[in-house]
Scaffold this active site. Structure first.
Site, PDB file in Angstrom:
ATOM      1  N   CYS A   2       0.916  -1.104   0.078  1.00  0.00           N
ATOM      2  CA  CYS A   2       0.017  -0.075  -0.104  1.00  0.00           C
ATOM      3  C   CYS A   2       0.909   1.189   0.149  1.00  0.00           C
ATOM      4  O   CYS A   2       2.146   1.162   0.411  1.00  0.00           O
ATOM      5  CB  CYS A   2      -0.839   0.271   1.175  1.00  0.00           C
ATOM      6  SG  CYS A   2      -1.922  -1.344   1.303  1.00  0.00           S
ATOM      7  N   ARG A  27       3.121   0.215  -5.287  1.00  0.00           N
ATOM      8  CA  ARG A  27       3.078  -0.441  -4.009  1.00  0.00           C
ATOM      9  C   ARG A  27       1.852  -1.364  -3.706  1.00  0.00           C
ATOM     10  O   ARG A  27       1.531  -1.981  -2.823  1.00  0.00           O
ATOM     11  CB  ARG A  27       3.141   0.687  -3.008  1.00  0.00           C
ATOM     12  CG  ARG A  27       4.447   1.321  -2.888  1.00  0.00           C
ATOM     13  CD  ARG A  27       4.350   2.380  -1.983  1.00  0.00           C
ATOM     14  NE  ARG A  27       4.498   2.150  -0.843  1.00  0.00           N
ATOM     15  CZ  ARG A  27       5.524   1.555  -0.115  1.00  0.00           C
ATOM     16  NH1 ARG A  27       6.873   1.799  -0.466  1.00  0.00           N
ATOM     17  NH2 ARG A  27       5.253   1.113   1.320  1.00  0.00           N
ATOM     18  N   TRP A  74      -2.847  -2.398  -1.612  1.00  0.00           N
ATOM     19  CA  TRP A  74      -2.583  -3.994  -1.891  1.00  0.00           C
ATOM     20  C   TRP A  74      -3.316  -4.947  -0.796  1.00  0.00           C
ATOM     21  O   TRP A  74      -2.981  -4.798   0.343  1.00  0.00           O
ATOM     22  CB  TRP A  74      -1.134  -4.278  -1.812  1.00  0.00           C
ATOM     23  CG  TRP A  74      -0.730  -5.673  -2.433  1.00  0.00           C
ATOM     24  CD1 TRP A  74      -0.749  -6.124  -3.772  1.00  0.00           C
ATOM     25  CD2 TRP A  74      -0.472  -6.750  -1.587  1.00  0.00           C
ATOM     26  NE1 TRP A  74      -0.354  -7.065  -3.598  1.00  0.00           N
ATOM     27  CE2 TRP A  74      -0.333  -7.902  -2.489  1.00  0.00           C
ATOM     28  CE3 TRP A  74      -0.344  -6.918  -0.380  1.00  0.00           C
ATOM     29  CZ2 TRP A  74       0.352  -8.901  -1.946  1.00  0.00           C
ATOM     30  CZ3 TRP A  74       0.006  -8.314   0.277  1.00  0.00           C
ATOM     31  CH2 TRP A  74       0.258  -9.289  -0.582  1.00  0.00           C
ATOM     32  N   ASN A  98      -0.720   1.892   5.821  1.00  0.00           N
ATOM     33  CA  ASN A  98      -0.062   1.044   5.337  1.00  0.00           C
ATOM     34  C   ASN A  98       0.444   0.316   6.252  1.00  0.00           C
ATOM     35  O   ASN A  98       0.963   0.533   7.234  1.00  0.00           O
ATOM     36  CB  ASN A  98       1.227   1.604   4.362  1.00  0.00           C
ATOM     37  CG  ASN A  98       2.161   0.746   3.925  1.00  0.00           C
ATOM     38  OD1 ASN A  98       1.878  -0.632   3.866  1.00  0.00           O
ATOM     39  ND2 ASN A  98       3.313   1.239   3.853  1.00  0.00           N
ATOM     40  N   GLY A  99       0.224  -1.005   6.262  1.00  0.00           N
ATOM     41  CA  GLY A  99       0.809  -2.113   7.350  1.00  0.00           C
ATOM     42  C   GLY A  99      -0.540  -2.952   7.945  1.00  0.00           C
ATOM     43  O   GLY A  99      -1.459  -3.069   7.085  1.00  0.00           O
ATOM     44  N   GLU A 479      16.253 -16.261 -12.395  1.00  0.00           N
ATOM     45  CA  GLU A 479      16.068 -14.731 -12.553  1.00  0.00           C
ATOM     46  C   GLU A 479      15.068 -14.798 -13.848  1.00  0.00           C
ATOM     47  O   GLU A 479      14.128 -13.972 -13.827  1.00  0.00           O
ATOM     48  CB  GLU A 479      17.293 -14.023 -12.382  1.00  0.00           C
ATOM     49  CG  GLU A 479      16.968 -12.330 -12.703  1.00  0.00           C
ATOM     50  CD  GLU A 479      15.818 -11.862 -11.637  1.00  0.00           C
ATOM     51  OE1 GLU A 479      15.556 -12.427 -10.809  1.00  0.00           O
ATOM     52  OE2 GLU A 479      15.406 -10.819 -12.081  1.00  0.00           O
ATOM     53  N   LYS A 483      11.328 -13.388 -14.097  1.00  0.00           N
ATOM     54  CA  LYS A 483      10.904 -12.616 -14.731  1.00  0.00           C
ATOM     55  C   LYS A 483       9.627 -12.808 -15.563  1.00  0.00           C
ATOM     56  O   LYS A 483       8.552 -11.920 -15.836  1.00  0.00           O
ATOM     57  CB  LYS A 483      12.083 -11.808 -15.568  1.00  0.00           C
ATOM     58  CG  LYS A 483      12.968 -10.948 -14.901  1.00  0.00           C
ATOM     59  CD  LYS A 483      12.440  -9.683 -14.347  1.00  0.00           C
ATOM     60  CE  LYS A 483      12.137  -9.755 -13.149  1.00  0.00           C
ATOM     61  NZ  LYS A 483      13.054  -9.617 -11.928  1.00  0.00           N
ATOM     62  N   GLU A 486       6.319 -13.299 -13.646  1.00  0.00           N
ATOM     63  CA  GLU A 486       5.693 -12.301 -13.063  1.00  0.00           C
ATOM     64  C   GLU A 486       5.196 -11.431 -14.126  1.00  0.00           C
ATOM     65  O   GLU A 486       4.104 -11.072 -13.701  1.00  0.00           O
ATOM     66  CB  GLU A 486       6.949 -11.160 -12.619  1.00  0.00           C
ATOM     67  CG  GLU A 486       7.549 -11.721 -11.341  1.00  0.00           C
ATOM     68  CD  GLU A 486       8.508 -10.574 -10.826  1.00  0.00           C
ATOM     69  OE1 GLU A 486       8.263  -9.815  -9.692  1.00  0.00           O
ATOM     70  OE2 GLU A 486       9.581 -10.521 -11.494  1.00  0.00           O
ATOM     71  N   HIS A 502      17.870 -35.243 -13.931  1.00  0.00           N
ATOM     72  CA  HIS A 502      17.296 -36.004 -12.381  1.00  0.00           C
ATOM     73  C   HIS A 502      15.835 -35.746 -12.295  1.00  0.00           C
ATOM     74  O   HIS A 502      15.263 -35.994 -11.107  1.00  0.00           O
ATOM     75  CB  HIS A 502      17.920 -35.520 -11.297  1.00  0.00           C
ATOM     76  CG  HIS A 502      19.612 -35.935 -11.424  1.00  0.00           C
ATOM     77  ND1 HIS A 502      20.012 -37.132 -11.296  1.00  0.00           N
ATOM     78  CD2 HIS A 502      20.652 -35.084 -11.819  1.00  0.00           C
ATOM     79  CE1 HIS A 502      21.428 -37.113 -11.389  1.00  0.00           C
ATOM     80  NE2 HIS A 502      21.804 -35.824 -11.725  1.00  0.00           N
ATOM     81  N   LYS A 601       5.151  -3.845  -5.469  1.00  0.00           N
ATOM     82  CA  LYS A 601       6.617  -3.717  -5.653  1.00  0.00           C
ATOM     83  C   LYS A 601       7.539  -4.143  -4.432  1.00  0.00           C
ATOM     84  O   LYS A 601       8.622  -4.701  -4.207  1.00  0.00           O
ATOM     85  CB  LYS A 601       7.243  -2.146  -5.872  1.00  0.00           C
ATOM     86  CG  LYS A 601       8.646  -1.816  -6.244  1.00  0.00           C
ATOM     87  CD  LYS A 601       9.082  -2.397  -7.508  1.00  0.00           C
ATOM     88  CE  LYS A 601      10.682  -2.063  -7.736  1.00  0.00           C
ATOM     89  NZ  LYS A 601      11.019  -2.991  -8.668  1.00  0.00           N
TER      90      LYS A 601
HETATM   91  O1  M6R Z   1      12.926  -4.658  -2.372  1.00  0.00           O
HETATM   92  P1  M6R Z   1      13.514  -6.182  -2.412  1.00  0.00           P
HETATM   93  O2  M6R Z   1      14.671  -6.112  -3.293  1.00  0.00           O
HETATM   94  O3  M6R Z   1      13.659  -6.536  -1.038  1.00  0.00           O
HETATM   95  O4  M6R Z   1      12.332  -6.934  -2.988  1.00  0.00           O
HETATM   96  C1  M6R Z   1      12.417  -8.341  -2.913  1.00  0.00           C
HETATM   97  C2  M6R Z   1      11.336  -9.221  -3.664  1.00  0.00           C
HETATM   98  O5  M6R Z   1      10.124  -8.881  -3.414  1.00  0.00           O
HETATM   99  C3  M6R Z   1      11.452  -8.570  -5.214  1.00  0.00           C
HETATM  100  O6  M6R Z   1      12.818  -8.894  -5.643  1.00  0.00           O
HETATM  101  C4  M6R Z   1      10.565  -9.189  -6.195  1.00  0.00           C
HETATM  102  O7  M6R Z   1      10.672 -10.534  -6.162  1.00  0.00           O
HETATM  103  C5  M6R Z   1      10.505  -8.699  -7.592  1.00  0.00           C
HETATM  104  N1  M6R Z   1       9.278  -8.382  -7.748  1.00  0.00           N
HETATM  105  C6  M6R Z   1      11.017  -9.473  -8.594  1.00  0.00           C
HETATM  106  O8  M6R Z   1      10.974  -8.856  -9.821  1.00  0.00           O
END
Ligand code: M6R
Length: 606
Positions: A2, A27, A74, A98-99, A479, A483, A486, A502, A601
């Site tokens: 949020c 956020r 969120w 937020n929280g 990674e 990507k 996501e 395996h 994010k």
């Molecule tokens: O802000 P941070 O690097 O701590 O965030 C960690 C993960 O939440 C962040 O890398 C997430 O996996 C991203 N959406 C990846 O693209």
């Protein structure tokens, strides 16, 4: 998660709030809302879905007033709906939050017994009721907020306005970020830096337990018990332009293309090309004082940590383990006074990473944070900070933060290796010069983005992908797969290439494209073997190879060529085509690249 904003000044508050929310939408984007005070009344607007809905609503029925608060959500407690959207109102008091209020069910029952009636399923509405209960008894808004917060267990950043005191905003924080931007006779409150930049670059970063009492001309910071505290303002080095798309279709694409600049900014000022020395002026830790390293992080930052293990052990020979922050705390890791914990986080607010840092600190470890956001919670808890200089990363999928983290880890491990005399001056100089040449090589990869776009056009309709890499490039396979998942919602798995036989080999057929990272390093002959195994089962190969490659190219259906670099820098180069592939596939699929479904994010819940 949020994002919250607040504004008091002479501009139209709803314009400023909406601009701020636009910068914070990364956020959370399940719903949004704002509350503006005007003529002794609070005007409330809330809509479900993206911020564009709220903008539409406000443009049809404009809101007057120069003081207000806003929120982008969120969802945690209660589904995305108008009733659950913030701000929440009670008795002329409006709150954004937020929280998470952990004891909200008990408080709700208590308030219900007193006759309170709830309109939403959220934990936040509790706050509106608690504060308004105090206001009804004639207390000032700040006293009411302080008294209300004494009842609350959990985490919060809040902004509160009241029609009973129409020239004041009260903000407070506990374990969620809150920044007070100080303009000329105007003040803006926000969860993150980008939302203040249009008004000011001078900011107060609130600490846990701070309550900010904000009027147009004055900001007073107090403790929850009402004592005054001093917080020195900081000038932020990000500019408003950095937080804009700058002509790119998406933030993610802009951020991919910014990587040569971001990497240069990250290493510039920390190295001496002549001697190969790396220096971190604020880092007083001697590597001789530590006997092991834990790297802790989540998501993409964890992938950077996995590469970091190769760097730390390869350059400085310090035993290094890498943990997901969400697991670290629950397995009783062997942390002591000779342990260094390196916490990696773009946002510096990830709850799992922050909690793991606190636990490690409690056990006596030294903490270094590799982080992109100044004054964020993790940087405050760490003993030392290595700031990546990626600039604001707005796309939810992390790109430039990742490669700048890799560069920071490269520099830190070289720094330790030089201090421990495990690398001599000549070798140090070569390794530094290779780093300095890296941005040029990345420019070359980006210049070939059209090749990746063509490839994406031919592959975007597949529903499963496998990514294979070996050694230091296995985390890059992870990674690449993350990507793709996501932002395109395509199922993808990253695997160490040698492990394929395996199990995952059972998945391979003509419907499973396999992205193979095949740089020309010592594992190259083995990778050829893995490519053959896939081909023998009818799988389609997309290979990422170095200039001059023949053998893997011959065996692949498609390939992308990238410049060569030494083993320890190759992960940075290989990352870029994978980011571009995921990006273009998502664009062809028509998904929401910058704000993929269900994600936010910075993940500030554990
Ligand atoms: O802000 P941070 O690097 O701590 O965030 C960690 C993960 O939440 C962040 O890398 C997430 O996996 C991203 N959406 C990846 O693209």
């Amino acid at each position: 998660m949020c994002g919250i904003v607040g504004y008091i000044g002479s501009r139209n508050a709803s314009d400023v709030l909406i601009d701020g929310l636009r910068r914070l939408e990364y956020r959370g984007y399940d719903s949004s809302g704002l509350a503006v005070l005007h003529d002794g009344r609070i005007e409330l607007r809330r809509t479900v879905g993206k911020l564009s809905k709220l903008i539409n609503n406000v443009s049809k029925r404009p809101v007057a007033g120069t003081i207000g608060i806003g929120h982008t959500r969120w969802a945690t407690h209660g589904r995305p709906s108008e009733e659950n959207a913030h701000p929440h109102m009670e008795g002329g008091v409006a709150v954004v939050h937020n929280g998470i209020i952990e004891n909200y069910l008990a408080l709700r029952e208590e308030l219900k017994k007193e006759g309170a009636r709830f309109k939403s399923e959220t934990d936040t509405e509790i706050l509106a009721h608690l504060i308004s209960r105090e206001v009804r008894q004639g207390r000032s808004l700040e006293d009411s907020v302080m008294r209300a917060l004494h009842h609350v267990k959990g985490t919060y950043a809040i902004a509160v306005i009241s029609r009973h005191e129409p020239n004041k905003i009260v903000g407070a924080r506990k374990e969620c970020p809150l920044i007070v931007g100080l303009g000329q006779k105007e003040v803006v409150l926000s969860s993150d830096i980008p939302a203040i930049l249009d008004i000011t670059r001078k900011a107060l970063f609130l600490e846990d337990g701070d309550v900010a009492v904000i009027t147009r001309n004055r900001v007073a910071i107090k403790t929850l018990n009402g004592q005054d505290v001093e917080r020195a303002p900081v000038v932020v080095d990000w500019t408003p332009v950095m937080a804009e798309k700058g002509g790119y279709r998406h933030f993610m694409l802009k951020e991919i293309f910014e990587q040569p600049r971001a990497i240069t900014d990250t290493f510039r000022g920390n190295l001496m090309e002549e001697s190969g020395d790396i220096f971190f002026s604020d880092l007083s830790l001697s590597p001789g004082d530590i006997d092991r390293i834990y790297i802790i992080a989540c998501g993409t930052s964890w992938h950077a940590g996995l590469v970091g293990k190769f760097l730390m052990e390869g350059f400085s020979a310090i035993p290094t383990e890498v943990d997901l922050a969400s697991e670290f705390r629950y397995r009783n890791p062997l942390v002591g006074r000779k342990t260094l914990v390196i916490a990696i986080s773009q946002s510096g607010e990830t709850a799992d990473t922050l909690a793991a840092v606190r636990e490690a600190k409690r056990k006596g470890a030294y903490i270094i944070a590799i982080c992109n956001v100044m004054e964020s919670s993790i940087t405050r808890d760490a003993h030392w900070n290595l700031m990546t200089r990626a600039g604001p990363e707005i796309g939810v999928a992390s790109t430039k933060a990742f490669t700048t983290q890799l560069v920071s880890l490269y520099m830190l491990s070289l720094y330790f290796a030089r201090k421990l005399k495990r690398i001599d001056e000549k070798k140090g100089r070569e390794l530094v010069q290779e780093l300095v040449r890296l941005p040029m090589k990345l420019e070359r990869v980006l210049n070939e983005s059209g090749v990746v776009e063509d490839l994406a056009r031919r592959y975007f309709h597949y529903s499963d992908f496998l990514y294979l890499g070996r050694g230091i490039n296995y985390p890059i396979a992870l990674e690449g797969a993350l990507k793709l998942k996501e932002i395109s919602y395509i199922h993808a798995e990253g695997y160490p290439a040698g492990e394929m036989k395996h199990g995952p080999i059972a998945l391979i057929d003509e419907n499973m494209p396999v992205v193979v990272l095949a740089p020309n390093d010592s594992s190259y002959p083995k990778i050829i073997g893995n490519v053959e195994e896939v081909r023998a089962r009818g799988g389609r190969i997309i290979a990422i190879v170095n200039d001059g490659d023949r053998e893997v190219k011959e065996r692949s259906d498609d390939f992308i060529t990238v410049p060569s670099a030494p083993y320890y820098l190759m992960p940075v180069i290989l990352t870029l085509p994978l980011q571009l592939l995921a990006y273009y596939i998502a664009v062809f699929k028509g998904t929401d690249v910058d704000q993929p479904r269900n994600l936010a994010k910075s993940v500030t819940v554990e």
